[in-house]
Write a protein that holds these residues in place. Structure first.
Motif, PDB file in Angstrom:
ATOM      1  N   ILE A   1      17.653   7.892 -82.590  1.00 56.90           N
ATOM      2  CA  ILE A   1      17.971   7.690 -81.174  1.00 56.90           C
ATOM      3  C   ILE A   1      18.435   6.249 -80.978  1.00 56.90           C
ATOM      4  CG2 ILE A   1      17.097   7.745 -78.822  1.00 56.90           C
ATOM      5  CD1 ILE A   1      15.011   9.764 -79.724  1.00 56.90           C
ATOM      6  N   GLN A   2      19.701   6.078 -80.681  1.00 58.51           N
ATOM      7  CA  GLN A   2      20.268   4.739 -80.498  1.00 58.51           C
ATOM      8  C   GLN A   2      19.863   4.140 -79.154  1.00 58.51           C
ATOM      9  OE1 GLN A   2      21.949   3.087 -82.753  1.00 58.51           O
ATOM     10  NE2 GLN A   2      22.478   4.640 -84.253  1.00 58.51           N
ATOM     11  N   LYS A   3      20.015   4.926 -78.111  1.00 54.30           N
ATOM     12  CA  LYS A   3      19.613   4.453 -76.785  1.00 54.30           C
ATOM     13  C   LYS A   3      19.522   5.634 -75.830  1.00 54.30           C
ATOM     14  CE  LYS A   3      24.296   3.270 -75.139  1.00 54.30           C
ATOM     15  NZ  LYS A   3      25.144   2.217 -74.539  1.00 54.30           N
ATOM     16  N   ILE A   4      18.785   5.410 -74.746  1.00 56.52           N
ATOM     17  CA  ILE A   4      18.647   6.405 -73.692  1.00 56.52           C
ATOM     18  C   ILE A   4      18.955   5.722 -72.369  1.00 56.52           C
ATOM     19  CG2 ILE A   4      17.114   8.016 -72.503  1.00 56.52           C
ATOM     20  CD1 ILE A   4      15.461   8.180 -75.054  1.00 56.52           C
TER      21      ILE A   4
ATOM     22  N   ASP B   1       8.939   7.204 -76.628  1.00 59.58           N
ATOM     23  CA  ASP B   1       7.940   7.114 -75.567  1.00 59.58           C
ATOM     24  C   ASP B   1       8.200   5.828 -74.781  1.00 59.58           C
ATOM     25  OD1 ASP B   1       6.084   9.397 -76.254  1.00 59.58           O
ATOM     26  OD2 ASP B   1       6.002   8.291 -78.135  1.00 59.58           O
ATOM     27  N   PHE B   2       8.289   5.954 -73.468  1.00 59.62           N
ATOM     28  CA  PHE B   2       8.557   4.765 -72.671  1.00 59.62           C
ATOM     29  C   PHE B   2       8.100   4.985 -71.229  1.00 59.62           C
ATOM     30  CE2 PHE B   2      12.284   7.441 -73.078  1.00 59.62           C
ATOM     31  CZ  PHE B   2      12.716   7.629 -71.772  1.00 59.62           C
ATOM     32  N   ILE B   3       7.950   3.893 -70.516  1.00 64.80           N
ATOM     33  CA  ILE B   3       7.579   3.914 -69.108  1.00 64.80           C
ATOM     34  C   ILE B   3       8.798   3.483 -68.293  1.00 64.80           C
ATOM     35  CG2 ILE B   3       6.071   2.937 -67.341  1.00 64.80           C
ATOM     36  CD1 ILE B   3       3.969   2.520 -69.507  1.00 64.80           C
ATOM     37  N   LEU B   4       9.096   4.223 -67.260  1.00 66.30           N
ATOM     38  CA  LEU B   4      10.260   3.910 -66.438  1.00 66.30           C
ATOM     39  C   LEU B   4      10.036   2.600 -65.677  1.00 66.30           C
ATOM     40  CD1 LEU B   4      11.101   7.462 -65.063  1.00 66.30           C
ATOM     41  CD2 LEU B   4      12.075   6.279 -67.044  1.00 66.30           C
ATOM     42  N   PRO B   5      11.115   1.913 -65.318  1.00 62.86           N
ATOM     43  CA  PRO B   5      10.983   0.623 -64.614  1.00 62.86           C
ATOM     44  C   PRO B   5      10.221   0.762 -63.301  1.00 62.86           C
ATOM     45  CG  PRO B   5      13.227   0.972 -65.385  1.00 62.86           C
ATOM     46  CD  PRO B   5      12.514   2.259 -65.606  1.00 62.86           C
ATOM     47  N   SER B   6       9.691  -0.348 -62.844  1.00 63.14           N
ATOM     48  CA  SER B   6       8.932  -0.352 -61.594  1.00 63.14           C
ATOM     49  C   SER B   6       9.833  -0.166 -60.374  1.00 63.14           C
ATOM     50  CB  SER B   6       8.146  -1.656 -61.453  1.00 63.14           C
ATOM     51  OG  SER B   6       9.023  -2.769 -61.490  1.00 63.14           O
ATOM     52  N   THR B   7      11.108  -0.439 -60.537  1.00 66.27           N
ATOM     53  CA  THR B   7      12.087  -0.200 -59.474  1.00 66.27           C
ATOM     54  C   THR B   7      13.449   0.040 -60.097  1.00 66.27           C
ATOM     55  OG1 THR B   7      13.162  -1.096 -57.493  1.00 66.27           O
ATOM     56  CG2 THR B   7      12.519  -2.666 -59.205  1.00 66.27           C
ATOM     57  N   TYR B   8      14.252   0.862 -59.453  1.00 69.15           N
ATOM     58  CA  TYR B   8      15.605   1.128 -59.950  1.00 69.15           C
ATOM     59  C   TYR B   8      16.646   0.241 -59.266  1.00 69.15           C
ATOM     60  CZ  TYR B   8      13.344   5.332 -61.772  1.00 69.15           C
ATOM     61  OH  TYR B   8      12.505   6.216 -62.425  1.00 69.15           O
ATOM     62  N   GLY B   9      16.220  -0.465 -58.226  1.00 73.02           N
ATOM     63  CA  GLY B   9      17.125  -1.377 -57.541  1.00 73.02           C
ATOM     64  C   GLY B   9      18.349  -0.667 -56.991  1.00 73.02           C
ATOM     65  N   SER B  10      19.498  -1.285 -57.197  1.00 76.51           N
ATOM     66  CA  SER B  10      20.762  -0.703 -56.725  1.00 76.51           C
ATOM     67  C   SER B  10      21.587  -0.141 -57.883  1.00 76.51           C
ATOM     68  CB  SER B  10      21.579  -1.771 -55.981  1.00 76.51           C
ATOM     69  OG  SER B  10      21.857  -2.874 -56.853  1.00 76.51           O
TER      70      SER B  10
ATOM     71  N   GLU C   1      22.938   2.505 -60.528  1.00 73.32           N
ATOM     72  CA  GLU C   1      23.140   3.952 -60.712  1.00 73.32           C
ATOM     73  C   GLU C   1      22.751   4.371 -62.118  1.00 73.32           C
ATOM     74  OE1 GLU C   1      26.771   7.262 -60.768  1.00 73.32           O
ATOM     75  OE2 GLU C   1      27.182   5.168 -60.255  1.00 73.32           O
ATOM     76  N   MET C   2      23.081   3.534 -63.115  1.00 73.95           N
ATOM     77  CA  MET C   2      22.770   3.822 -64.518  1.00 73.95           C
ATOM     78  C   MET C   2      21.821   2.738 -65.032  1.00 73.95           C
ATOM     79  SD  MET C   2      25.345   4.409 -67.762  1.00 73.95           S
ATOM     80  CE  MET C   2      26.028   5.897 -67.028  1.00 73.95           C
ATOM     81  N   ILE C   3      20.733   3.162 -65.675  1.00 73.01           N
ATOM     82  CA  ILE C   3      19.702   2.230 -66.126  1.00 73.01           C
ATOM     83  C   ILE C   3      19.379   2.509 -67.578  1.00 73.01           C
ATOM     84  CG2 ILE C   3      17.349   1.394 -65.701  1.00 73.01           C
ATOM     85  CD1 ILE C   3      17.694   2.837 -62.894  1.00 73.01           C
ATOM     86  N   GLN C   4      19.399   1.472 -68.418  1.00 73.08           N
ATOM     87  CA  GLN C   4      18.992   1.658 -69.809  1.00 73.08           C
ATOM     88  C   GLN C   4      17.474   1.729 -69.860  1.00 73.08           C
ATOM     89  OE1 GLN C   4      21.140  -0.363 -72.869  1.00 73.08           O
ATOM     90  NE2 GLN C   4      19.380  -0.442 -74.261  1.00 73.08           N
ATOM     91  N   LEU C   5      16.983   2.809 -70.492  1.00 74.09           N
ATOM     92  CA  LEU C   5      15.550   3.075 -70.531  1.00 74.09           C
ATOM     93  C   LEU C   5      14.938   2.875 -71.905  1.00 74.09           C
ATOM     94  CD1 LEU C   5      15.635   6.382 -68.453  1.00 74.09           C
ATOM     95  CD2 LEU C   5      15.219   4.064 -67.607  1.00 74.09           C
ATOM     96  N   TYR C   6      15.745   3.034 -72.952  1.00 69.64           N
ATOM     97  CA  TYR C   6      15.230   2.944 -74.322  1.00 69.64           C
ATOM     98  C   TYR C   6      16.359   2.536 -75.238  1.00 69.64           C
ATOM     99  CZ  TYR C   6      13.093   4.494 -78.743  1.00 69.64           C
ATOM    100  OH  TYR C   6      12.606   4.549 -80.010  1.00 69.64           O
TER     101      TYR C   6
END
Length: 275
Positions: free
Chosen positions: A68-71, A258-267, A269-274
């Motif tokens: 898994i390169q990234k999520i 295994d990961f925990i999502l950010p505390s806020t997504y802000g503004s 649209e696309m967020i790197q999670l892993y």
């Protein structure tokens, strides 16, 4: 004198018989040894082949092929300032470890959980896994050779499998995943035969659309028109949610994230999670 001569001939005859018997026994021993040696050589060769085959199978079973390169997580939206409070689509970029065996994504199971619900997903073009009967095809309804068409169906449609006698309806977002290739130098990858080889990179799309986003009626998700048609995955990926993602291939070790999502997504649209 005469009797003495007779005795000598008799002794010579017995000695000759003993010599012939010894020779016969010696030859027999040589033949037995030769046969035994041949059997041992043949057996050792067979055992060596079996050991090599077993070693290859064992290596194949314990090696981790998928990497898994990234999520990335993507939110539904109406506009750049009106977005979902949940992550509604996962975009997984995958490759293979060096010297890996080819991996057929048609046989991969993707398991995802938000801590409350788990979805076990199969490839949208897999005709067997979700088939209720051997003579039915269990792939996603309308499965196409265009990966973006498949992604749209994944996010917005259901699949009815069977006939007038027996049929089952699946929510695509809760049962399937789709794929798109990024790099495929040997042309081994297609929608109908999604086989990854070393050097290939692909994207797996996993719907994580929440019921909240469905109720809000967001108009788009990753450039897909979802007006009044977004389907719920049953997952609820709000900020700080714990996510476990497992990719299980047909052979080899599973790939985990295994990961925990950010505390806020802000503004965003696309967020790197892993990672």
């Amino acid at each position: 004198m005469h009797s003495r001569t007779t005795t000598n001939k008799s002794d010579n005859s017995r000695e000759g018989q003993i010599g012939i018997g010894t020779l016969i026994i010696f030859i027999a021993m040589v033949l037995v040894a030769a046969v035994a040696a041949a059997v041992l050589v043949q057996t050792s060769g067979f055992l060596q082949q079996e050991a090599q085959a077993t070693g290859k199978e064992a290596t194949k079973e314990v090696s981790s092929n998928i990497m898994i390169q990234k999520i990335e997580g993507i939110r539904s939206k109406n506009s750049a300032t009106d977005m979902s409070a949940t992550i509604d689509l996962f975009k997984l970029t995958l490759g293979l470890n060096a010297a890996s065996e080819p991996v057929d994504l048609k046989e991969v199971i993707v398991s995802i959980t938000d801590g409350f619900r788990t979805n076990n997903l199969v490839y949208a073009g897999n005709v067997n896994s979700l088939s209720p009967r051997a003579d039915f095809q269990g792939n996603m309804s309308g499965f196409d050779m265009d990966p973006m068409e498949n992604l749209e169906r994944l996010l917005t449609e259901n699949s009815t499998i069977g006939n007038t006698e027996i049929n089952i309806t699946y929510v695509n977002a809760q049962r399937y995943f789709t794929v798109k290739k990024i790099r495929d130098e040997d042309n081994s990858f297609s929608q109908s035969s999604p086989v990854m080889t070393t050097g290939d990179f692909v994207v797996i799309y996993v719907s994580t659309a929440s019921q909240t986003s469905v109720n809000q009626g967001y108009t788009s998700l990753y450039s897909i028109n979802t007006t009044s048609s977004l389907q719920s995955s049953g997952l609820n990926l709000i900020p700080r949610a714990t996510v476990n993602l497992v990719l299980t291939p047909e052979a080899g070790a599973s790939a985990n994230a295994d990961f925990i999502l950010p505390s806020t997504y802000g503004s965003n649209e696309m967020i790197q999670l892993y990672p």
